[in-house]
Design a protein around this motif. Structure first.
Motif, mmCIF file in Angstrom:
data_model
loop_
_atom_site.group_PDB
_atom_site.id
_atom_site.type_symbol
_atom_site.label_atom_id
_atom_site.label_comp_id
_atom_site.label_asym_id
_atom_site.label_seq_id
_atom_site.Cartn_x
_atom_site.Cartn_y
_atom_site.Cartn_z
ATOM 1 N N ARG A 55 25.798 35.628 30.302
ATOM 2 C CA ARG A 55 24.518 35.993 30.030
ATOM 3 C C ARG A 55 24.029 36.660 31.163
ATOM 4 N NH1 ARG A 55 20.931 33.505 25.837
ATOM 5 N NH2 ARG A 55 22.156 34.394 24.457
ATOM 6 N N TYR A 56 24.187 35.887 32.433
ATOM 7 C CA TYR A 56 23.477 36.481 33.638
ATOM 8 C C TYR A 56 24.297 37.556 34.046
ATOM 9 C CZ TYR A 56 20.353 32.307 33.901
ATOM 10 O OH TYR A 56 19.259 31.469 33.887
ATOM 11 N N GLY A 57 25.688 37.598 34.231
ATOM 12 C CA GLY A 57 26.397 38.417 34.439
ATOM 13 C C GLY A 57 26.100 39.867 33.851
ATOM 14 N N ASP A 58 25.997 39.719 32.524
ATOM 15 C CA ASP A 58 25.812 40.790 31.579
ATOM 16 C C ASP A 58 24.580 41.463 31.678
ATOM 17 O OD1 ASP A 58 28.585 40.705 30.779
ATOM 18 O OD2 ASP A 58 28.172 39.709 29.032
ATOM 19 N N ASN A 59 23.495 40.950 32.186
ATOM 20 C CA ASN A 59 22.152 41.095 31.864
ATOM 21 C C ASN A 59 21.367 40.885 33.347
ATOM 22 O OD1 ASN A 59 22.172 41.726 28.939
ATOM 23 N ND2 ASN A 59 22.856 39.810 29.064
ATOM 24 N N LEU A 85 17.573 42.547 28.543
ATOM 25 C CA LEU A 85 19.020 42.838 28.041
ATOM 26 C C LEU A 85 19.438 44.059 28.501
ATOM 27 C CD1 LEU A 85 18.033 40.898 24.562
ATOM 28 C CD2 LEU A 85 19.598 39.959 26.801
ATOM 29 N N ALA A 86 20.909 44.131 28.717
ATOM 30 C CA ALA A 86 21.284 45.478 29.099
ATOM 31 C C ALA A 86 21.155 46.700 27.987
ATOM 32 C CB ALA A 86 22.771 45.182 29.428
ATOM 33 N N ASP A 87 21.081 46.295 26.856
ATOM 34 C CA ASP A 87 21.097 47.253 25.831
ATOM 35 C C ASP A 87 19.355 47.484 25.711
ATOM 36 O OD1 ASP A 87 19.985 45.263 24.409
ATOM 37 O OD2 ASP A 87 21.521 45.260 22.688
ATOM 38 N N GLY A 88 18.644 46.911 26.567
ATOM 39 C CA GLY A 88 17.158 47.534 26.447
ATOM 40 C C GLY A 88 16.350 46.637 25.183
#
Length: 113
Positions: A55-59, A85-88
């Protein structure tokens, strides 16, 4: 320490992205569950660590805001919004932390379906 103290400490560690401090608050046999589906998402500290490491790596901008709290016995209950979150998108949920002997032994999440 009271369950609220543990829940607050894990929030601080979560927002600081301090996985060592975050995981130190979990019992070795802790588990995570999605109450909406009834599915266990992880059992044991190793599995929980892998979820949050990913979760931390992706966001990279991940952050949790607690809007309201409630406490009862061994439970600390938070209304949370996770941002960054990466997707906003944002994740709005209720997190129910069960704390025994100063460690989180389970977290149950209720998410908007």
């Amino acid at each position: 320490m009271r369950p609220r103290d543990i829940a607050n400490a894990q929030l601080v560690a979560y927002n600081a992205r301090d996985l060592a401090a975050f995981m130190a608050l979990f019992d070795d046999d802790a588990w995570l569950e999605d109450l909406h589906t009834g599915q266990r998402r992880a059992t044991g500290k190793t599995a929980i660590l892998e979820i949050y490491r990913a979760r931390y790596g992706d966001n990279p901008n991940l952050h949790c805001i607690v809007h309201a709290t409630m406490d009862l016995g061994d439970y600390a209950i938070d209304h949370e919004t996770v941002t960054g979150l990466a997707d906003g998108s944002e994740l709005n949920c209720i997190a129910i932390y069960e704390v025994r002997d100063g460690l989180i032994c389970s977290v149950r999440f209720i998410r908007k379906a």
